[in-house]
Design a protein around this motif. Structure first.
Motif, mmCIF file in Angstrom:
data_model
loop_
_atom_site.group_PDB
_atom_site.id
_atom_site.type_symbol
_atom_site.label_atom_id
_atom_site.label_comp_id
_atom_site.label_asym_id
_atom_site.label_seq_id
_atom_site.Cartn_x
_atom_site.Cartn_y
_atom_site.Cartn_z
ATOM 1 N N SER A 284 0.837 -1.202 0.000
ATOM 2 C CA SER A 284 0.000 0.000 0.000
ATOM 3 C C SER A 284 0.870 1.250 0.000
ATOM 4 O O SER A 284 0.408 2.336 -0.324
ATOM 5 N N ASP B 143 -6.106 5.384 5.392
ATOM 6 C CA ASP B 143 -5.163 4.266 5.321
ATOM 7 C C ASP B 143 -5.563 3.238 6.381
ATOM 8 O O ASP B 143 -5.290 3.412 7.559
ATOM 9 N N TYR C 183 -4.356 -1.513 9.007
ATOM 10 C CA TYR C 183 -4.642 -2.396 10.148
ATOM 11 C C TYR C 183 -6.141 -2.619 10.319
ATOM 12 O O TYR C 183 -6.599 -3.027 11.387
ATOM 13 N N THR D 127 -4.012 -3.403 2.942
ATOM 14 C CA THR D 127 -2.802 -4.124 2.558
ATOM 15 C C THR D 127 -2.928 -5.597 2.908
ATOM 16 O O THR D 127 -3.683 -5.954 3.814
ATOM 17 N N SER E 41 -0.178 -7.010 3.866
ATOM 18 C CA SER E 41 1.062 -7.161 4.644
ATOM 19 C C SER E 41 0.823 -7.474 6.117
ATOM 20 O O SER E 41 1.697 -8.025 6.772
ATOM 21 N N LYS E 42 -0.309 -7.082 6.670
ATOM 22 C CA LYS E 42 -0.471 -7.158 8.115
ATOM 23 C C LYS E 42 -1.406 -8.314 8.478
ATOM 24 O O LYS E 42 -0.937 -9.404 8.762
HETATM 25 C C1 LIG Z 1 2.459 -1.237 7.438
HETATM 26 C C2 LIG Z 1 1.721 -0.025 6.990
HETATM 27 C C3 LIG Z 1 1.303 0.091 5.674
HETATM 28 C C4 LIG Z 1 1.469 -1.044 4.700
HETATM 29 O O1 LIG Z 1 2.586 -1.079 4.011
HETATM 30 P P1 LIG Z 1 2.731 -2.082 2.772
HETATM 31 O O2 LIG Z 1 3.476 -1.263 1.790
HETATM 32 O O3 LIG Z 1 1.370 -2.461 2.303
HETATM 33 O O4 LIG Z 1 3.493 -3.237 3.315
HETATM 34 C C5 LIG Z 1 0.562 1.190 5.299
HETATM 35 N N1 LIG Z 1 0.250 2.144 6.175
HETATM 36 C C6 LIG Z 1 0.614 2.069 7.455
HETATM 37 C C7 LIG Z 1 0.190 3.129 8.396
HETATM 38 C C8 LIG Z 1 1.380 0.991 7.896
HETATM 39 O O5 LIG Z 1 1.762 0.938 9.167
#
Ligand SMILES: *Cc1c(COP(=O)(O)O)cnc(C)c1O
Length: 364
Positions: free
Chosen positions: A92, A196, A199, A225, A227-228
């Protein structure tokens, strides 16, 4: 020989938390659980199938993935979305860079409210967009009237709101987001509001997603995302939902075929298992709530968290605490307001190691 480095980049270090080899990693909000065997098997099979076509460029509009992401968001948030309302990129972070490339630029301003994610000013810098940082309240919430007034004062073309916020864990009520959207709608030349929700899946019961008000707001983008919650940080897949016209603007600035065929295959294979992954998110939420309660029981201040991390303090010398934990094999993050520390939620065993180490280091 002088390199013609842009003056605003002179002397800067690349962003990133220390990547140290430590037994208990609780510093970058990753999901502590690796993908399960059946997920790994599906990913491997689908990547093998994609590999047979790697002589060709991938679908540059990744419509199949956008369809799967829309289906996932319907299940997760109850909000129906068309594939044309979805955009994705390599994390993201890249999605938000696309937003700044399309809607920021020289002579324009991006606005956020600190303390918040430290990458936001970097997107602004990298796209030569002006940067204005408003303030959150002392309890890390946003006052709707003050936030709206800050938007009116600075007339940004992009507002970035993290909800749940990093590093504080604070989620924004929809009324606060609506107040910012209303102020943004008055900005001459227009203003895009980005919520955003990296989470988002960890939000507590009753905490809404900004996806719920997407349909009424053509200048709203909600970023997510894999990722989390999804435990796929290494795959680099982020995405957003917005009105089709907003998504069309992002298609103009993306690099050709930015999302590789392998990335698309990995993401789609993982999305087939979203129900199992969501079950795991439930246990991480419980672990988070237990961590908050335990820290408060030690007499510490703890910010309410809708995320998979907890901000706690105060410490006169937070660096000493961080270092003491590290010496005991527990890596957390020295981030956020002075005197506060952030711990990501790990497995039950990892959280026990964190608690034991913190008791030793602080003597309480
Ligand atoms: C971890 C995080 C992201 C996500 O990052 P990626 O590029 O999708 O891994 C986005 N915004 C915030 C606030 C985050 O902490």
């Amino acid at each position: 020989m002088t390199l013609p480095l842009r003056p605003e980049l002179a002397g800067l270090e690349p962003y990133g938390a220390p990547q140290l080899d430590v037994p208990v990693l609780l510093n970058v909000n990753e999901n502590p659980y690796p993908p399960a065997d059946d997920v790994v098997a599906d990913i491997a099979a689908d990547v093998a199938a994609a590999a047979r076509g790697l002589n060709r460029y991938p679908d540059r509009d990744f419509l199949a993935l956008r369809t799967d992401l829309a289906a996932y968001l319907l299940r997760e948030s109850g909000v129906p979305l068309a594939p044309e309302q979805i955009w994705a990129a390599n994390g993201s972070n890249e999605v938000m860079l696309h937003l700044l490339q399309a809607f920021g630029g020289p002579g324009r301003t991006a606005l956020s409210f600190a303390p918040t994610y430290s990458m936001y000013p970097e997107y602004a810098r990298d796209t030569s967009t002006g940067w204005v940082q408003g303030r959150r309240e002392d309890d890390f919430t946003l006052d709707p009237d003050r936030a709206a007034a800050t938007v009116a004062e600075h007339a940004p073309s992009v507002v970035l709101l993290a909800s749940p916020n990093n590093p504080t864990g604070t989620a924004l009520p929809l009324d606060t987001i609506r107040a910012v959207l209303a102020a943004a709608a008055q900005v001459p030349g227009g203003c895009v509001v980005v919520v955003d929700e990296a989470y988002g899946e960890f939000r507590r019961a009753g905490t809404p997603s900004a996806l719920e008000i997407l349909a009424e707001h053509p200048h709203l983008a909600v970023s997510r995302t894999m990722s989390k919650a999804f435990g796929l940080a290494g795959a680099r897949v982020g995405y957003l939902a917005a009105a089709p016209a907003l998504v069309d603007a992002l298609r103009v600035v993306r690099l050709p075929y930015h999302l590789s065929g392998v990335t698309q295959a990995v993401a789609r294979a993982a999305l087939k298992h979203s129900d199992a992954l969501m079950a795991q998110v439930g246990s991480l939420r419980e672990e988070r709530d237990a961590c908050v309660a335990w820290l408060r029981g030690r007499g510490l201040d703890v910010a309410d968290s809708d995320a998979n991390f907890v901000l706690f303090g105060p410490f006169d010398d937070r660096h000493a605490i961080w270092e003491g934990l590290l010496r005991r094999g527990v890596l957390i993050r020295e981030v956020g307001p002075p005197q506060w520390l952030r711990v990501s939620i790990g497995t039950g065993e990892e959280m026990a190691a964190f608690r034991d180490a913190l008791v030793e280091v602080t003597g309480r």
